[in-house]
Design a protein around this motif. Structure first.
Motif, short mmCIF file in Angstrom:
data_model
loop_
_atom_site.label_atom_id
_atom_site.label_comp_id
_atom_site.label_asym_id
_atom_site.label_seq_id
_atom_site.Cartn_x
_atom_site.Cartn_y
_atom_site.Cartn_z
N ASP A 293 0.80 -1.19 0.09
CA ASP A 293 -0.14 0.04 0.10
C ASP A 293 1.04 1.33 0.06
OD1 ASP A 293 -1.70 -1.88 0.26
OD2 ASP A 293 -2.93 -1.22 1.88
N SER A 294 1.96 1.28 1.03
CA SER A 294 2.78 2.47 0.99
C SER A 294 3.41 2.77 -0.38
CB SER A 294 3.85 2.39 1.98
OG SER A 294 4.55 1.03 1.60
N ARG A 295 3.93 1.84 -1.02
CA ARG A 295 4.51 2.09 -2.27
C ARG A 295 3.39 2.53 -3.41
NH1 ARG A 295 8.47 -2.05 -4.86
NH2 ARG A 295 9.37 -2.28 -2.79
N MET A 296 2.47 2.14 -3.33
CA MET A 296 1.26 2.27 -4.35
C MET A 296 1.03 3.68 -4.12
SD MET A 296 -1.96 3.23 -4.17
CE MET A 296 -2.81 2.32 -2.75
N GLN A 297 0.92 4.42 -2.90
CA GLN A 297 0.31 5.39 -2.73
C GLN A 297 1.63 6.53 -3.05
OE1 GLN A 297 -2.68 6.21 -1.10
NE2 GLN A 297 -2.43 8.18 -2.06
N ARG A 298 3.02 6.10 -2.97
CA ARG A 298 4.00 7.16 -3.47
C ARG A 298 3.95 7.02 -4.86
NH1 ARG A 298 7.73 4.33 -1.02
NH2 ARG A 298 8.93 3.46 -2.73
#
Length: 289
Positions: free
Chosen positions: A259-264
């Motif tokens: 999720d964190s990389r997707m958001q970035r």
């Protein structure tokens, strides 16, 4: 009577073109899967035999050029239906994007009218009808994940891919599929390993799936539309696990697990591309609506 049907987009995890056929089409072999980005197709029965298309998207044709219109017309003529239908399409899938939006709208229309007009056709029968409308319509009738061969209408269902995020970015251009195929030089392309993609999905091996992505049409679109190449590079730089153009383009997608990389990546792409989406793989077949 009124009916609402979802029309999900697809991406090509692998797309190979084998040769040009004697009928003018190209022989393809590809792995397609549905994603959680969908148009909404609302079907309202009419009693004046007319087929009417309504959409707030100015790029959606409201006449016989519309594949949903063609789907309704085909069913009317084939089964001698003495009714009409109003087809209202709420577009969430970008137009001319390589995501089969028009084909999925046609498939949703086939499935919906099958129920609205009490035709009692199976998905296999609807898929055969869909093949008369367009190469991607058969796959879109079923949804899910499949190997598509022939000109794209011969469907072999396979397992659902490993779950992940799909980040889509579409530049403000449209691409003609016919032009891309016309400019494709098969003597000078790197063919993707479709069998490796099928094996990766069968093994539920996310890393192997990311390594196996490939699209033989990229060479044409990237050469003629540098903005597509730029989006690919940016998506890689932001950290997507795999990056590929879908179909004939111009939409580029990236696969991401976390999720964190997707958001970035999503936030980074929003800086220079208006149409950016973060959705999940669906990968499962539809039921008859």
């Amino acid at each position: 009577m009124k009916l609402m049907v979802k029309a999900p987009a697809k991406i090509n995890l692998s797309l190979d073109v084998l040769h040009k056929r004697s009928d003018g089409y190209h022989e393809v072999k590809m792995v397609m899967t549905t994603i959680d980005l969908a148009d909404r197709v609302e079907l309202t029965e009419r009693y004046d035999q007319k087929i009417m298309i309504h959409s707030h998207d100015r790029y959606v044709p409201d006449d016989h050029r519309n594949l949903a219109y063609q789907a309704a017309q085909l069913l009317k003529e084939r089964f001698q239906i003495n009714k009409g239908v109003t087809i209202s399409i709420v577009k969430n899938i970008p137009v001319a994007a390589g995501l089969a939006g028009g084909s999925s709208d046609a498939a949703a229309t086939l499935r919906g009218l099958n129920k609205l007009w009490d035709l009692n056709l199976s998905l296999d029968e609807l898929a055969l009808l869909g093949a008369e409308i367009g190469s991607d319509v058969s796959f879109c009738v079923y949804g899910g994940t499949a190997i598509a061969t022939g000109r794209g209408e011969i469907i072999e269902h396979i397992d659902t891919p490993p779950n992940c995020w799909v980040i889509l970015a579409k530049p403000e251009i449209g691409v003609s599929t016919a032009e891309v195929y016309k400019n494709l030089n098969l003597s000078n392309v790197k063919h993707p390993d479709v069998e490796s993609m099928v094996q990766a999905i069968s093994e539920q091996n996310y890393g192997k799936m990311c390594s196996a992505v490939g699209n033989v049409l990229e060479t044409v679109t990237l050469n003629t539309h540098p903005e597509v190449a730029l989006i690919k590079e940016q998506m890689k730089r932001f950290g997507a696990d795999a990056v590929l153009m879908s179909g004939s383009g111009p939409t580029v997608f990236g696969l991401v697990q976390y999720d964190s990389r997707m958001q970035r990546i999503y936030n980074g792409l929003r800086g220079f591309c208006d149409k950016v989406y973060a959705v999940r793989l669906l990968g499962e077949r539809v039921n008859v609506d």
